[in-house]
Write a protein that holds these residues in place. Structure first.
Motif, short mmCIF file in Angstrom:
data_model
loop_
_atom_site.label_atom_id
_atom_site.label_comp_id
_atom_site.label_asym_id
_atom_site.label_seq_id
_atom_site.Cartn_x
_atom_site.Cartn_y
_atom_site.Cartn_z
N ILE A 305 28.95 4.26 16.13
CA ILE A 305 28.24 3.38 15.19
C ILE A 305 27.23 4.20 14.38
O ILE A 305 27.03 3.95 13.19
CB ILE A 305 27.55 2.22 15.95
N ASP A 306 26.61 5.20 15.01
CA ASP A 306 25.67 6.09 14.29
C ASP A 306 26.36 6.77 13.10
O ASP A 306 25.75 6.95 12.05
CB ASP A 306 25.14 7.19 15.22
N HIS A 307 27.61 7.18 13.30
CA HIS A 307 28.33 7.85 12.21
C HIS A 307 28.61 6.89 11.05
O HIS A 307 28.43 7.24 9.88
CB HIS A 307 29.63 8.50 12.72
N PHE A 308 29.05 5.66 11.38
CA PHE A 308 29.22 4.66 10.32
C PHE A 308 27.91 4.48 9.57
O PHE A 308 27.85 4.49 8.34
CB PHE A 308 29.67 3.31 10.92
N ASP A 309 26.85 4.31 10.35
CA ASP A 309 25.52 4.03 9.81
C ASP A 309 25.06 5.16 8.89
O ASP A 309 24.54 4.92 7.80
CB ASP A 309 24.56 3.91 11.01
N GLU A 334 33.02 5.28 24.88
CA GLU A 334 33.07 4.35 26.01
C GLU A 334 33.51 2.95 25.57
O GLU A 334 32.98 2.41 24.59
CB GLU A 334 31.67 4.27 26.65
N GLY A 335 34.45 2.40 26.29
CA GLY A 335 34.89 1.03 26.00
C GLY A 335 36.03 0.93 25.02
O GLY A 335 36.62 -0.13 24.84
N LEU A 336 36.35 2.05 24.35
CA LEU A 336 37.46 2.03 23.40
C LEU A 336 38.66 2.75 24.01
O LEU A 336 38.58 3.92 24.36
CB LEU A 336 37.07 2.72 22.09
N HIS A 337 39.76 2.02 24.14
CA HIS A 337 40.96 2.60 24.75
C HIS A 337 42.18 2.47 23.86
O HIS A 337 43.09 3.29 23.91
CB HIS A 337 41.23 1.93 26.10
N ASP A 341 40.77 -2.78 21.15
CA ASP A 341 39.30 -2.74 21.29
C ASP A 341 38.57 -2.70 19.95
O ASP A 341 37.33 -2.63 19.93
CB ASP A 341 38.90 -1.52 22.13
N LEU A 342 39.29 -2.73 18.82
CA LEU A 342 38.63 -2.62 17.52
C LEU A 342 37.55 -3.69 17.27
O LEU A 342 36.53 -3.39 16.64
CB LEU A 342 39.67 -2.63 16.39
N PRO A 343 37.74 -4.93 17.77
CA PRO A 343 36.67 -5.92 17.53
C PRO A 343 35.32 -5.51 18.12
O PRO A 343 34.27 -5.93 17.64
CB PRO A 343 37.21 -7.19 18.22
N LYS A 344 35.35 -4.65 19.14
CA LYS A 344 34.08 -4.17 19.72
C LYS A 344 33.28 -3.36 18.71
O LYS A 344 32.05 -3.34 18.74
CB LYS A 344 34.36 -3.28 20.95
N VAL A 345 34.00 -2.66 17.82
CA VAL A 345 33.33 -1.86 16.80
C VAL A 345 32.65 -2.79 15.79
O VAL A 345 31.49 -2.59 15.41
CB VAL A 345 34.35 -0.92 16.10
N THR A 346 33.38 -3.82 15.38
CA THR A 346 32.79 -4.81 14.47
C THR A 346 31.55 -5.45 15.10
O THR A 346 30.51 -5.59 14.45
CB THR A 346 33.84 -5.89 14.12
#
Ligand SMILES: [Zn+2]
Length: 390
Positions: A305-309, A334-337, A341-346
């Motif tokens: 998320i830091d990179h997106f930010d 962590e948490g992305l497999h 899992d893409l909705p976790k990023v959103t």
């Protein structure tokens, strides 16, 4: 637009610009409708994760496939097209932004084709045009290997490699011909000088199909702040790579300490295959990478998320997107497999304050803008005049 992150995610058009899945089709005989197995992307995980469209990267590992770059690329493209045919009830091969929207409206997964590594064209614009005719809509000018017309970021310190200080004259012709064909020019993997040369030559917006921010993680594969600003000025888009080694300095440092052991494991694999008389596959090497990656504590999701930010702060919300590198990387945060899992990023982005309309741009809108602009340029193209000499 809805406010619940899961609803926002599924209401948005979600496009990923980079997955190395085609090798699974070709080398493993794995089908996109099969259970995920060792991979990160399948029809089912795409559906679960609200992923509407994927650019399948047709990438030829240059050491493992010496002497067959173009033929192997044709085989990878064919494998993607065959999957789209076999699973035509659930997916469709797309070549334009409009076709992506049509596929989505029909409830079908949109499969697109990209070429990763300019060595695939074997210095032939005829091959480039043939790839385009078969549906390829971007080409990453280099992979980690410098080719005969463009320098890569991956081997600049290798004195045995013939470098060109960026793009050669023919390399510039390749960029112009891609502009003319309506193929997106992808600068992920290229050297900083090649990047600068591309921006000088291109008449269309460019993409970085799977690169993150170098200010946060000092990998040559990532883009500096100046490069991010240059992509914004070009109206292009930078698609964030999900590989932990491009997202976290700590993870990257830990990975570096394994280098000798990992190389020894590679050597043992190659020797074993030599004795058994079988060819080494990328998946064999990736399995080794995954083994070593699993020994390192995962990077937190916040690193991604830091990179997106950071890219949003430097380049703006109109110039960022998703380029996961599914099936080409050994570890995600962590948490992305998988694609599921893409909705976790959103959700994590919205927790940082991003709005539904920001997400709509980031998840797919920005890439659609660039894809449309590149295609529009092509609509008015004349006959090809580029001969590619020199
Ligand atoms: Zn790559």
């Amino acid at each position: 637009m809805p406010l619940d992150p899961i609803e926002v995610h599924h209401a948005s058009l979600v496009i990923d610009t980079h997955a190395d899945t085609p090798q699974r089709f070709l080398d493993e005989g794995w089908s996109f409708g099969d259970a995920l197995g060792s991979g990160m992307l399948s029809l089912d995980t795409a559906k679960a994760g609200g992923l509407d469209a994927e650019f399948f990267a047709c990438w030829v590992e240059p050491r493992l496939h010496a002497g067959e770059y173009a033929s192997r690329t044709f085989a990878l493209i064919d494998a993607v097209r065959e999957q789209a045919h076999i699973h035509r009830e659930r997916m469709r091969l797309c070549r334009t932004p409009k076709e992506i929207l049509t596929a989505r409206a029909e409830g079908k997964f949109a499969a697109l084709i990209g070429i990763e590594g300019g060595h695939s064209i074997e210095n032939s614009l005829e091959n480039l045009r043939a790839f385009h005719k078969l549906g390829a809509r971007y080409m990453t000018l280099t992979w980690s290997n410098t080719n005969e017309w463009a320098d890569s970021s991956g081997d600049l310190d290798d004195p045995t490699v013939q470098h060109h200080n960026g793009l050669t004259k023919f390399g510039r012709d390749v960029v112009r011909e891609m502009n003319r064909l309506g193929m997106m020019v992808d600068v992920s993997h290229v050297s900083d000088k090649t990047f600068a040369d591309v921006l000088e030559v291109t008449s269309a917006p460019i993409i970085a199909s799977h690169s993150s921010a170098r200010a946060l993680t000092d990998a040559a594969r990532n883009l500096t702040d100046d490069m991010l600003r240059a992509v914004a000025a070009n109206n292009g888009v930078v698609m964030v790579n999900f590989y932990s080694g491009f997202l976290s300095e700590a993870w990257r440092a830990a990975r570096y300490t394994q280098e000798a052991e990992r190389k020894a494991a590679y050597a043992a694999l190659h020797e074993r295959c030599r004795v058994e008389g079988r060819r080494v596959l990328f998946q064999d090497e990736l399995a080794i990478d995954k083994h070593f990656a699993a020994l390192i504590p995962p990077a937190p999701l916040s690193a991604l998320i830091d990179h997106f930010d950071h890219i949003v702060k430097v380049a703006g919300i109109d110039h960022v997107g998703i380029g996961t590198d599914f099936d080409g990387i050994s570890a995600m945060p962590e948490g992305l497999h998988s694609a599921a899992d893409l909705p976790k990023v959103t959700a994590a982005l919205m927790a940082r304050g991003y709005t539904a309309s920001d997400l709509e741009k980031l998840l797919g809108g920005n890439l659609m803008r660039v894809f449309g602009a590149v295609g529009a340029l092509n609509a008015s193209r004349g006959a090809h005049v580029v001969r590619g000499e020199g």
